[in-house]
Design a protein around this motif. Structure first.
Motif: not given
Ligand code: THG
Length: 385
Positions: A77, A97, A109, A122, A124, A136, A138, A191, A211, A218, A220, A258-259
């Motif tokens: 990621q 967005r 997201y 897509d 974050v 971050s 994909a 969250f 994920y 997470e 980083y 989750l895609l």
């Protein structure tokens, strides 16, 4: 074939079933660790290794993830950093967005669109500072797209890939474990927000995200060489929480809806087809790449979208190629791009774009798997429950 040499646990995968390693397929600060903790296979995402399986089966890992805590090397990621006076302006034109109300310390997201309103990625988004963001990402080359935009639009920003390697701690016991490792302050992270924590004199960004739908964090992680020390510290504290080394779990990911970019959707798809319209309002007054085409698509309506499919016939073979999906009259109406048997639901579960005449929940259809079995399925909303 797996060769072990010199007492090292490093494996060399050979032949058609394995990856032939080289510098192009980048290792992470945690690759040595996942090798010694029993990784049995990798995939490559963003030109970097992502563990795909460990000695335990995907089913065992699924149950374990729902009840305990796991440590995942998700360094792939990658972060695309946008830094400078025009950073917010650039990020905002990349996504429908709105980020105007985004606070420092927040994650969002954000689908990124091209001029046709096709999805570039897509990621974050993290707001580190007024003029500093991370995407971050994909699996697609967002760094190059972003650099091209900054150059072409003559914006005052630097675009770089920082030396940051996300390590995910996922599962219901993640919070208690992280409180042992980083202190009680970890519990105060909401969250999709982040805060900073000390690790051996370094500052580490920790977000409540990941994920999976089991909750977790997470890290980083920055500081490549300290990676094994971080792993060991978490592992030592994790023993009392029954920690295991894992990776994004296919059963849990599909169940949670989750895609995965490149699997369920690509640059050929628009955000409506991916159910991403809940993440933005088209009447927001900001301008972004693909806006006109996105409005046209909204007016014209879409002819397919991503749905869940529950299907019978015993555990399906691995979905290494999409499984075609047919109407009861034999018309091809979609394809399952990620699918696996779910031991809790006791059915196969899949994610598929489904044509609009057939996408209503409860519709019956047929799925052809590569063992040449035609299996009956039913359209389901996401997440599965
Ligand atoms: N974490 C981080 N970066 C990532 C991923 C991640 N980059 C690649 C990939 N995963 C991006 N895809 C997703 C997909 C879903 C979510 C996060 C990244 C996700 N979705 C939540 C959901 O759908 O329930 C919440 C979304 C929201 O409410 O905004 O978490 O996993 N760092």
């Amino acid at each position: 074939m797996v060769i072990l040499f010199g007492g090292l646990s490093r494996r060399i995968f050979m032949g058609g079933s394995g990856l032939n390693m080289s510098r192009r397929i980048r290792r992470t600060p945690f690759t040595d660790k996942v090798e010694s903790y029993g990784v049995t296979g990798f995939t490559v995402v963003n030109h970097m290794l992502l563990p795909k399986s460990f000695k335990k089966s995907v089913e065992e890992d699924y149950w374990h993830l729902r009840e305990n805590v796991q440590i995942w090397d998700v360094s792939c990621q990658r972060q695309v950093e946008i830094l400078g006076p025009d950073a917010e302006k650039l990020v905002q034109i990349m996504t429908p967005r709105s980020i105007s109300k985004m606070r420092i310390g927040q994650c969002l997201y954000v689908p990124l669109l091209d001029e046709n309103a096709g999805i570039i990625n897509d990621p974050v988004l993290l707001k580190l500072d007024k003029n500093r963001f991370w995407l971050s990402i994909a699996d697609s080359d967002v760094l190059l797209w972003t650099k091209g935009l900054a150059y072409g639009l003559n914006l005052n920003v630097k675009i770089l890939e920082p030396q940051v390697f996300p390590l995910a701690i996922q599962g219901p016991k993640a919070e208690d474990l992280m409180a042992y490792v980083f202190g009680e302050k970890i519990r105060s992270i909401n969250f999709f927000n982040f805060k900073y924590f000390d690790f051996l004199g370094t500052q580490q960004l920790v977000a409540r995200s990941g994920y999976s739908k089991q909750g977790g964090f997470e890290i980083y992680f920055n500081g490549f060489d300290l990676g094994p020390k971080l792993w060991d510290l978490i592992w030592e504290n994790g023993k009392k929480f029954n920690i295991s080394a894992g990776c994004p779990n296919l059963i849990e990911r599909i169940e949670g809806g989750l895609l995965s970019y490149g699997n369920e959707f690509t640059i050929e798809n628009n955000p409506f087809e991916c159910n991403f319209d809940k993440f933005f309002k088209l009447d927001s007054d900001h301008n972004f790449i693909g806006k006109e085409n996105l409005e046209k698509i909204k007016k014209g309506g879409i002819n397919k979208k991503i749905k869940g499919v529950l299907f019978d016939g015993g555990p399906c073979p691995p979905c290494t190629k999409p499984f075609p999906v047919f109407s009861k009259k034999g018309k091809k109406i979609g394809q399952i791009t990620s699918g696996i048997f779910n031991p809790r639901l006791e059915k196969n579960t899949g994610l598929s774009m489904i044509d609009n005449d057939f996408w209503d929940d409860g519709n019956l259809l047929d799925i052809k798997t590569f063992d040449n079995v035609l299996r009956e399925g039913i359209v389901s909303s996401l997440p599965f429950n």
